[in-house]
Design a protein around this motif. Structure first.
Motif, PDB file in Angstrom:
ATOM      1  N   THR A  79      -2.920   0.616  -9.969  1.00  7.24           N
ATOM      2  CA  THR A  79      -3.443  -0.090  -8.797  1.00  7.24           C
ATOM      3  C   THR A  79      -3.263  -1.596  -8.935  1.00  7.24           C
ATOM      4  O   THR A  79      -2.788  -2.259  -8.012  1.00  7.24           O
ATOM      5  CB  THR A  79      -4.931   0.254  -8.574  1.00  7.24           C
ATOM      6  N   ALA A 105      -6.637  -8.845  -1.227  1.00 12.25           N
ATOM      7  CA  ALA A 105      -6.087  -7.493  -1.367  1.00 12.25           C
ATOM      8  C   ALA A 105      -7.029  -6.599  -2.167  1.00 12.25           C
ATOM      9  O   ALA A 105      -7.288  -5.448  -1.779  1.00 12.25           O
ATOM     10  CB  ALA A 105      -4.712  -7.555  -2.034  1.00 12.25           C
ATOM     11  N   ASP A 106      -7.548  -7.121  -3.268  1.00 10.02           N
ATOM     12  CA  ASP A 106      -8.485  -6.340  -4.083  1.00 10.02           C
ATOM     13  C   ASP A 106      -9.744  -5.969  -3.301  1.00 10.02           C
ATOM     14  O   ASP A 106     -10.227  -4.839  -3.393  1.00 10.02           O
ATOM     15  CB  ASP A 106      -8.883  -7.115  -5.350  1.00 10.02           C
ATOM     16  N   THR A 110      -0.897  -4.098  -6.571  1.00 13.24           N
ATOM     17  CA  THR A 110      -1.429  -5.264  -5.864  1.00 13.24           C
ATOM     18  C   THR A 110      -0.660  -6.518  -6.255  1.00 13.24           C
ATOM     19  O   THR A 110      -0.298  -7.325  -5.391  1.00 13.24           O
ATOM     20  CB  THR A 110      -2.934  -5.431  -6.154  1.00 13.24           C
ATOM     21  N   THR A 138      -4.673 -12.362  -3.795  1.00 16.67           N
ATOM     22  CA  THR A 138      -4.975 -11.230  -4.678  1.00 16.67           C
ATOM     23  C   THR A 138      -6.418 -10.764  -4.477  1.00 16.67           C
ATOM     24  O   THR A 138      -6.672  -9.557  -4.382  1.00 16.67           O
ATOM     25  CB  THR A 138      -4.732 -11.612  -6.153  1.00 16.67           C
ATOM     26  N   LEU A 162      -1.474  -2.780   2.687  1.00 16.60           N
ATOM     27  CA  LEU A 162      -2.774  -2.495   2.068  1.00 16.60           C
ATOM     28  C   LEU A 162      -3.304  -1.142   2.517  1.00 16.60           C
ATOM     29  O   LEU A 162      -3.831  -0.362   1.720  1.00 16.60           O
ATOM     30  CB  LEU A 162      -3.787  -3.594   2.410  1.00 16.60           C
TER      31      LEU A 162
END
Length: 192
Positions: free
Chosen positions: A178, A94-95, A182, A91, A161
């Protein structure tokens, strides 16, 4: 310091100035505003001096893309190393990717949308591009799943992504979701 060392340092300083100025112009006015004439005027050097560093805008875009790849790789590694929990790592990865794309749209475009003359996904790819991919793969290899090629899994996760980053920036996705997107990507694709 020898004269040669001083000249090399000055050349490197000029090159950094050219790239920083190109990035600034692109981030504020778009890549269309980045011309060799405008860059030369902004850095207060002649166009021939600029051409002694880069053959043109395409090479400048490529150099910005390589800088961006190195910066993104560092951001991805820093985010992923903040925790030992696999789900939290993916996570965070991805963030960090989506945050980098949102905060650096012109650099992101140089990396993935514009022709900077760079070869991707081949042996001849510049090391900065390989390292950017490696920064993703290092975290994702642990969640690829049994029998799944970790490189292929990383490509698919990266593509997802990239799609999220690109569609969000273009205003093609519903605003405010968002975090949920995710979470869905991490939960479903990484099976966490």
């Amino acid at each position: 310091m020898s004269v040669q060392e001083r000249k090399e340092r000055e050349r490197a300083d000029r090159e950094r100035l050219i790239l920083a100025t190109a990035r600034e112009l692109a981030e504020h006015q778009g890549w269309e505003a980045v011309t060799t004439r405008r860059l030369a005027a902004r850095i207060e050097y002649s166009q021939p001096v600029l051409y002694s560093h880069f053959r043109g805008k395409r090479e400048i875009i490529g150099a910005v893309a390589l800088e961006g790849a190195a910066e993104m790789a560092a951001a991805l590694r820093a985010a992923a190393s903040a925790t030992d929990d696999r789900r939290a790592r993916v996570t965070a990865l991805a963030d960090a990717y989506l945050d980098f794309a949102a905060r650096n749209p012109a650099v992101y475009d140089a990396m993935f949308q514009l022709d900077g003359g760079l070869a991707f996904a081949v042996e001849e790819s510049p090391e900065a591009l390989k390292d950017g991919f490696a920064a993703l793969r290092e975290t994702l290899v642990a969640v690829a799943g049994e029998g799944v090629d970790p490189g292929l899994f990383t490509e698919v996760f990266w593509a997802a992504l990239h799609g999220l980053a690109t569609l969000t920036r273009a205003g093609r996705l519903r605003p405010g979701d968002t975090e949920r997107r995710t979470e869905l990507l991490v939960d479903r694709l990484a099976l966490l």
